[in-house]
Design a protein around this motif. Structure first.
Motif, PDB file in Angstrom:
ATOM      1  N   CYS A  89      45.983  46.692  48.898  1.00 37.88           N
ATOM      2  CA  CYS A  89      45.302  47.092  47.663  1.00 37.88           C
ATOM      3  C   CYS A  89      46.041  48.229  46.973  1.00 37.88           C
ATOM      4  O   CYS A  89      46.458  49.176  47.634  1.00 37.88           O
ATOM      5  CB  CYS A  89      43.889  47.575  47.959  1.00 37.88           C
ATOM      6  SG  CYS A  89      42.977  46.458  49.026  1.00 37.88           S
ATOM      7  N   CYS A  90      46.143  48.126  45.634  1.00 33.64           N
ATOM      8  CA  CYS A  90      46.860  49.162  44.882  1.00 33.64           C
ATOM      9  C   CYS A  90      46.002  50.403  44.638  1.00 33.64           C
ATOM     10  O   CYS A  90      46.517  51.490  44.446  1.00 33.64           O
ATOM     11  CB  CYS A  90      47.386  48.601  43.569  1.00 33.64           C
ATOM     12  SG  CYS A  90      46.139  48.423  42.273  1.00 33.64           S
ATOM     13  N   GLY A  91      44.670  50.214  44.600  1.00 34.05           N
ATOM     14  CA  GLY A  91      43.776  51.345  44.354  1.00 34.05           C
ATOM     15  C   GLY A  91      43.641  51.737  42.899  1.00 34.05           C
ATOM     16  O   GLY A  91      42.888  52.655  42.571  1.00 34.05           O
ATOM     17  N   GLU A  92      44.349  51.053  42.002  1.00 31.69           N
ATOM     18  CA  GLU A  92      44.395  51.499  40.600  1.00 31.69           C
ATOM     19  C   GLU A  92      43.991  50.437  39.592  1.00 31.69           C
ATOM     20  O   GLU A  92      43.660  50.754  38.444  1.00 31.69           O
ATOM     21  CB  GLU A  92      45.826  51.947  40.262  1.00 31.69           C
ATOM     22  CG  GLU A  92      46.251  53.178  41.020  1.00 31.69           C
ATOM     23  CD  GLU A  92      47.765  53.304  41.116  1.00 31.69           C
ATOM     24  OE1 GLU A  92      48.487  52.346  40.749  1.00 31.69           O
ATOM     25  OE2 GLU A  92      48.215  54.365  41.568  1.00 31.69           O
ATOM     26  N   CYS A  93      44.048  49.163  39.966  1.00 34.98           N
ATOM     27  CA  CYS A  93      43.750  48.101  38.991  1.00 34.98           C
ATOM     28  C   CYS A  93      42.243  47.997  38.766  1.00 34.98           C
ATOM     29  O   CYS A  93      41.455  48.656  39.433  1.00 34.98           O
ATOM     30  CB  CYS A  93      44.325  46.767  39.464  1.00 34.98           C
ATOM     31  SG  CYS A  93      43.409  46.036  40.829  1.00 34.98           S
ATOM     32  N   ARG A  94      41.858  47.143  37.826  1.00 33.27           N
ATOM     33  CA  ARG A  94      40.452  46.979  37.468  1.00 33.27           C
ATOM     34  C   ARG A  94      39.603  46.578  38.693  1.00 33.27           C
ATOM     35  O   ARG A  94      38.565  47.174  38.963  1.00 33.27           O
ATOM     36  CB  ARG A  94      40.396  45.894  36.379  1.00 33.27           C
ATOM     37  CG  ARG A  94      39.099  45.730  35.679  1.00 33.27           C
ATOM     38  CD  ARG A  94      39.269  44.671  34.615  1.00 33.27           C
ATOM     39  NE  ARG A  94      39.913  43.464  35.191  1.00 33.27           N
ATOM     40  CZ  ARG A  94      39.774  42.239  34.696  1.00 33.27           C
ATOM     41  NH1 ARG A  94      39.058  42.037  33.619  1.00 33.27           N
ATOM     42  NH2 ARG A  94      40.386  41.205  35.255  1.00 33.27           N
ATOM     43  N   GLN A  95      40.060  45.579  39.452  1.00 37.06           N
ATOM     44  CA  GLN A  95      39.279  45.107  40.597  1.00 37.06           C
ATOM     45  C   GLN A  95      39.178  46.172  41.687  1.00 37.06           C
ATOM     46  O   GLN A  95      38.111  46.355  42.281  1.00 37.06           O
ATOM     47  CB  GLN A  95      39.902  43.821  41.165  1.00 37.06           C
ATOM     48  CG  GLN A  95      39.832  42.621  40.240  1.00 37.06           C
ATOM     49  CD  GLN A  95      38.409  42.095  40.047  1.00 37.06           C
ATOM     50  OE1 GLN A  95      37.462  42.533  40.678  1.00 37.06           O
ATOM     51  NE2 GLN A  95      38.262  41.131  39.152  1.00 37.06           N
ATOM     52  N   CYS A  96      40.277  46.886  41.953  1.00 32.41           N
ATOM     53  CA  CYS A  96      40.220  47.962  42.950  1.00 32.41           C
ATOM     54  C   CYS A  96      39.236  49.034  42.505  1.00 32.41           C
ATOM     55  O   CYS A  96      38.451  49.547  43.307  1.00 32.41           O
ATOM     56  CB  CYS A  96      41.603  48.577  43.166  1.00 32.41           C
ATOM     57  SG  CYS A  96      42.674  47.601  44.247  1.00 32.41           S
ATOM     58  N   LYS A  97      39.237  49.373  41.202  1.00 30.20           N
ATOM     59  CA  LYS A  97      38.323  50.416  40.694  1.00 30.20           C
ATOM     60  C   LYS A  97      36.876  49.979  40.843  1.00 30.20           C
ATOM     61  O   LYS A  97      35.980  50.818  41.022  1.00 30.20           O
ATOM     62  CB  LYS A  97      38.652  50.721  39.228  1.00 30.20           C
ATOM     63  CG  LYS A  97      39.961  51.485  39.079  1.00 30.20           C
ATOM     64  CD  LYS A  97      39.781  52.730  38.240  1.00 30.20           C
ATOM     65  CE  LYS A  97      40.843  53.776  38.543  1.00 30.20           C
ATOM     66  NZ  LYS A  97      42.056  53.615  37.763  1.00 30.20           N
ATOM     67  N   CYS A 103      40.293  41.478  45.757  1.00 38.71           N
ATOM     68  CA  CYS A 103      40.736  40.834  44.508  1.00 38.71           C
ATOM     69  C   CYS A 103      41.745  41.699  43.755  1.00 38.71           C
ATOM     70  O   CYS A 103      41.945  41.501  42.546  1.00 38.71           O
ATOM     71  CB  CYS A 103      39.544  40.540  43.606  1.00 38.71           C
ATOM     72  SG  CYS A 103      38.378  39.382  44.320  1.00 38.71           S
ATOM     73  N   CYS A 104      42.394  42.646  44.438  1.00 42.40           N
ATOM     74  CA  CYS A 104      43.398  43.494  43.776  1.00 42.40           C
ATOM     75  C   CYS A 104      44.331  42.622  42.938  1.00 42.40           C
ATOM     76  O   CYS A 104      44.822  41.595  43.387  1.00 42.40           O
ATOM     77  CB  CYS A 104      44.211  44.275  44.810  1.00 42.40           C
ATOM     78  SG  CYS A 104      45.555  45.225  44.063  1.00 42.40           S
ATOM     79  N   GLU A 105      44.555  43.059  41.692  1.00 48.47           N
ATOM     80  CA  GLU A 105      45.314  42.236  40.746  1.00 48.47           C
ATOM     81  C   GLU A 105      46.824  42.448  40.841  1.00 48.47           C
ATOM     82  O   GLU A 105      47.580  41.763  40.175  1.00 48.47           O
ATOM     83  CB  GLU A 105      44.840  42.564  39.323  1.00 48.47           C
ATOM     84  CG  GLU A 105      43.410  42.112  39.094  1.00 48.47           C
ATOM     85  CD  GLU A 105      42.836  42.613  37.772  1.00 48.47           C
ATOM     86  OE1 GLU A 105      43.286  43.670  37.279  1.00 48.47           O
ATOM     87  OE2 GLU A 105      41.923  41.945  37.244  1.00 48.47           O
ATOM     88  N   ARG A 106      47.259  43.405  41.642  1.00 50.91           N
ATOM     89  CA  ARG A 106      48.685  43.759  41.626  1.00 50.91           C
ATOM     90  C   ARG A 106      49.475  43.388  42.863  1.00 50.91           C
ATOM     91  O   ARG A 106      50.706  43.360  42.820  1.00 50.91           O
ATOM     92  CB  ARG A 106      48.809  45.283  41.480  1.00 50.91           C
ATOM     93  CG  ARG A 106      48.542  45.767  40.107  1.00 50.91           C
ATOM     94  CD  ARG A 106      49.142  47.155  40.004  1.00 50.91           C
ATOM     95  NE  ARG A 106      48.590  47.861  38.870  1.00 50.91           N
ATOM     96  CZ  ARG A 106      48.468  49.166  38.811  1.00 50.91           C
ATOM     97  NH1 ARG A 106      48.857  49.905  39.825  1.00 50.91           N
ATOM     98  NH2 ARG A 106      47.988  49.732  37.742  1.00 50.91           N
TER      99      ARG A 106
HETATM  100 ZN   LIG Z   1      44.446  46.854  42.821  1.00 47.11          ZN
END
Ligand SMILES: [Zn+2]
Ligand SMILES: [Zn+2]
Length: 166
Positions: A89-97, A103-106
């Protein structure tokens, strides 16, 4: 390093493969101390999951000791013992937020392919075929953990690997 690799349907063998390297600044490399064999590994072994390739390393429930830290990772240090979740998980994309970590988008470079097949892309996953990103899993001596400043949890002192898995 030694790693358990998927060769073909029903065939997993121990092979010598290149050691993983830091590829991005937020990565860490761990020396694996424990990795589960999950029931879903049987689906991968049995060829029920598309996009497995010869040489893929399984293992998505991994823990180990950090031996190398990328230059942009300010959360972990050499010597930390960490538990690594299956999702990257990136922690920054819309789904992570929104807290929809799976569902992390990155983090899944093959998300488009997965969306065509499943209707929606998921996050990158460790050791779970190429449709989820083709990331090596932890049934190996060493593992590269991408975005290691988001998902992994540092194990409190005094807990054994076995206590962390129960
Ligand atoms: Zn993400
Ligand atoms: Zn599992």
């Amino acid at each position: 390093m030694k790693a358990l690799t998927w060769q073909s349907r029903g065939k997993i063998t121990s092979e010598t493969v290149p050691d993983p390297k830091i590829e991005h600044g937020r990565d860490v490399i761990i020396e694996v101390t424990a990795c589960a064999i999950c029931g879903s590994d049987l689906h991968l072994m049995g060829g029920f999951m598309p996009t497995m390739e010869c040489g893929d390393i399984l293992g998505h429930e991994t823990m180990g000791e950090v031996i190398e830290v990328g230059k942009d990772n300010h959360k972990l240090k050499v010597g930390d013992r960490i538990v690594v979740p299956i999702t990257i998980c990136c922690g920054e994309c819309r789904q992570c937020k929104w807290g929809n970590w799976s569902c992390c988008e990155r983090t899944n470079p093959n998300g488009k392919l997965q969306a065509q097949t499943y209707g929606y892309p998921l996050a990158g996953l460790f050791g779970f075929s190429h449709i989820t990103g083709g990331f090596a899993g932890g049934q190996s001596e060493y593992l590269r953990v991408p975005y290691a400043d988001v998902g992994p949890i540092v194990v409190p002192e005094g807990l054994t690997d076995e206590q962390c898995s129960s």
